[in-house]
Design an enzyme around this catalytic site. Sequence first.
Site, PDB file in Angstrom:
ATOM      1  N   THR A 186       0.783  -1.364  -0.016  1.00 27.66           N
ATOM      2  CA  THR A 186      -0.125  -0.163  -0.003  1.00 27.66           C
ATOM      3  C   THR A 186       0.858   1.370   0.000  1.00 27.66           C
ATOM      4  O   THR A 186       1.986   1.332   0.519  1.00 27.66           O
ATOM      5  CB  THR A 186      -0.931   0.000   1.184  1.00 27.66           C
ATOM      6  OG1 THR A 186      -1.694  -0.937   1.304  1.00 27.66           O
ATOM      7  CG2 THR A 186      -1.927   1.168   1.213  1.00 27.66           C
ATOM      8  N   ARG A 214     -13.037  -8.529  -0.916  1.00 28.45           N
ATOM      9  CA  ARG A 214     -12.409  -8.193   0.256  1.00 28.45           C
ATOM     10  C   ARG A 214     -12.015  -6.690   0.164  1.00 28.45           C
ATOM     11  O   ARG A 214     -11.402  -6.195  -0.841  1.00 28.45           O
ATOM     12  CB  ARG A 214     -11.552  -9.031   0.790  1.00 28.45           C
ATOM     13  CG  ARG A 214     -10.562  -8.545   1.983  1.00 28.45           C
ATOM     14  CD  ARG A 214      -9.389  -7.877   1.686  1.00 28.45           C
ATOM     15  NE  ARG A 214      -8.771  -7.527   2.793  1.00 28.45           N
ATOM     16  CZ  ARG A 214      -7.594  -6.687   2.722  1.00 28.45           C
ATOM     17  NH1 ARG A 214      -7.251  -6.028   1.829  1.00 28.45           N
ATOM     18  NH2 ARG A 214      -6.837  -6.293   3.859  1.00 28.45           N
ATOM     19  N   GLY A 216      -9.813  -3.751   2.605  1.00 26.94           N
ATOM     20  CA  GLY A 216      -8.993  -3.752   3.863  1.00 26.94           C
ATOM     21  C   GLY A 216      -9.100  -2.097   4.370  1.00 26.94           C
ATOM     22  O   GLY A 216     -10.164  -1.551   4.374  1.00 26.94           O
ATOM     23  N   ASP A 217      -8.152  -1.665   5.086  1.00 23.59           N
ATOM     24  CA  ASP A 217      -8.113  -0.270   5.803  1.00 23.59           C
ATOM     25  C   ASP A 217      -8.019   0.633   4.784  1.00 23.59           C
ATOM     26  O   ASP A 217      -8.616   1.983   5.364  1.00 23.59           O
ATOM     27  CB  ASP A 217      -7.257  -0.410   7.010  1.00 23.59           C
ATOM     28  CG  ASP A 217      -5.851  -0.364   6.299  1.00 23.59           C
ATOM     29  OD1 ASP A 217      -5.564  -1.327   5.864  1.00 23.59           O
ATOM     30  OD2 ASP A 217      -5.185   0.330   6.942  1.00 23.59           O
ATOM     31  N   THR A 237      -0.546   1.408   6.542  1.00 26.00           N
ATOM     32  CA  THR A 237      -0.442   0.110   5.527  1.00 26.00           C
ATOM     33  C   THR A 237      -0.202  -1.137   6.452  1.00 26.00           C
ATOM     34  O   THR A 237       0.502  -1.207   7.552  1.00 26.00           O
ATOM     35  CB  THR A 237       0.894   0.340   4.703  1.00 26.00           C
ATOM     36  OG1 THR A 237       1.102  -0.854   3.799  1.00 26.00           O
ATOM     37  CG2 THR A 237       2.096   0.620   5.511  1.00 26.00           C
ATOM     38  N   GLY A 238      -0.771  -2.272   5.984  1.00 19.43           N
ATOM     39  CA  GLY A 238      -0.517  -3.385   6.877  1.00 19.43           C
ATOM     40  C   GLY A 238      -1.849  -4.427   6.791  1.00 19.43           C
ATOM     41  O   GLY A 238      -2.399  -4.266   5.795  1.00 19.43           O
ATOM     42  N   GLY A 240      -5.101  -5.125   6.947  1.00 18.58           N
ATOM     43  CA  GLY A 240      -5.973  -4.189   7.131  1.00 18.58           C
ATOM     44  C   GLY A 240      -7.291  -4.445   7.915  1.00 18.58           C
ATOM     45  O   GLY A 240      -7.791  -3.675   8.688  1.00 18.58           O
TER      46      GLY A 240
END
Length: 320
Positions: A186, A214, A216-217, A237-238, A240
């Site tokens: 990200t 899906r 994510g964050d 980032t990571g 999510g």
Amino acid sequence: MLNPDSATGHETNREGGWRLVIHGGAGTMSRDRITPEQDREIRVALGRALDAGSAILSKGGSALDAVTESVKVLEDDPNFNAGRGSVLTYDGEIELDASIMDGRTRSAGAVAGVSTTKNPVLLARRVMEASPHVFLGRKGADRFAMEQGLEQVDPSYFETPERRRQWQEFRARKVGYFDVDMKYGTVGAVALDKEGHVAAATSTGGLTGKRWGRIGDSPVIGAGTYADDRACAISATGAGEYFIRLGVAHEICARARLKGESLQKAADMVIAELTEIGGIGGVIATGPQGEMIWSFNAPGMYRGRIGSSQPKQVAIFGDE
């Protein structure tokens, strides 16, 4: 004058200085996993993104314009999992997410599952500025992009041979719901402009092998992106799902605003909580006091920063 602290990246904003911090993902970035050529390419790319944003800020431009341009540069670079170079879903497609937030007004825009808009960050910004909504998804988001005249591309534009290879490798293993190798590419940017306003933007292709649409964050305001002139601007980032559960970006800003914690302390505390529940990743932040920080619990994080009196710095590994 601005007084940089080389150990923390902290600067005091005494004379209206500007700041820019960027990231290109956090995860299993270690020297034995990255070739010298990849190392050089990524550092050059991070430098270009810093140059693009700082060119705006140094001329008195807005934090919002700076983060938009920095993220756009990273979306166009195939080394990162955003825009061109995004990872493939379980079905071999590409679904793009992005968000942006203006700390002046706490206006925000976000998109998820975009498939034909060349630069999702531009679409997220258009959602914020030209629609009554905050969050648009999939075909509706792409349709809105076309109505707004944003550049459209064939979905094949986003794919690279390396991402196809990674997808094939993932499918051959036949394990899990998505790639568990923790490659979070990200991209994001946060900025403070000369007027004291902050902004944040984040863009991603998600996780290799993700299923069922899906999300994510990254496009979730308060989880992967947040900006508030009263506290800070955050891009994450990571993993999510964990960032969403903790509301990481907003949590850091809330700690800074309501508890008076430094951004470094607030970020470190929230990343520690993320670690406790099994999440991996990192954040970048800046705020009205001029701090330029990052915090992560992964082996590495593609990152960089520059200030009006602090030279450009780029890094990859945890010990830099």
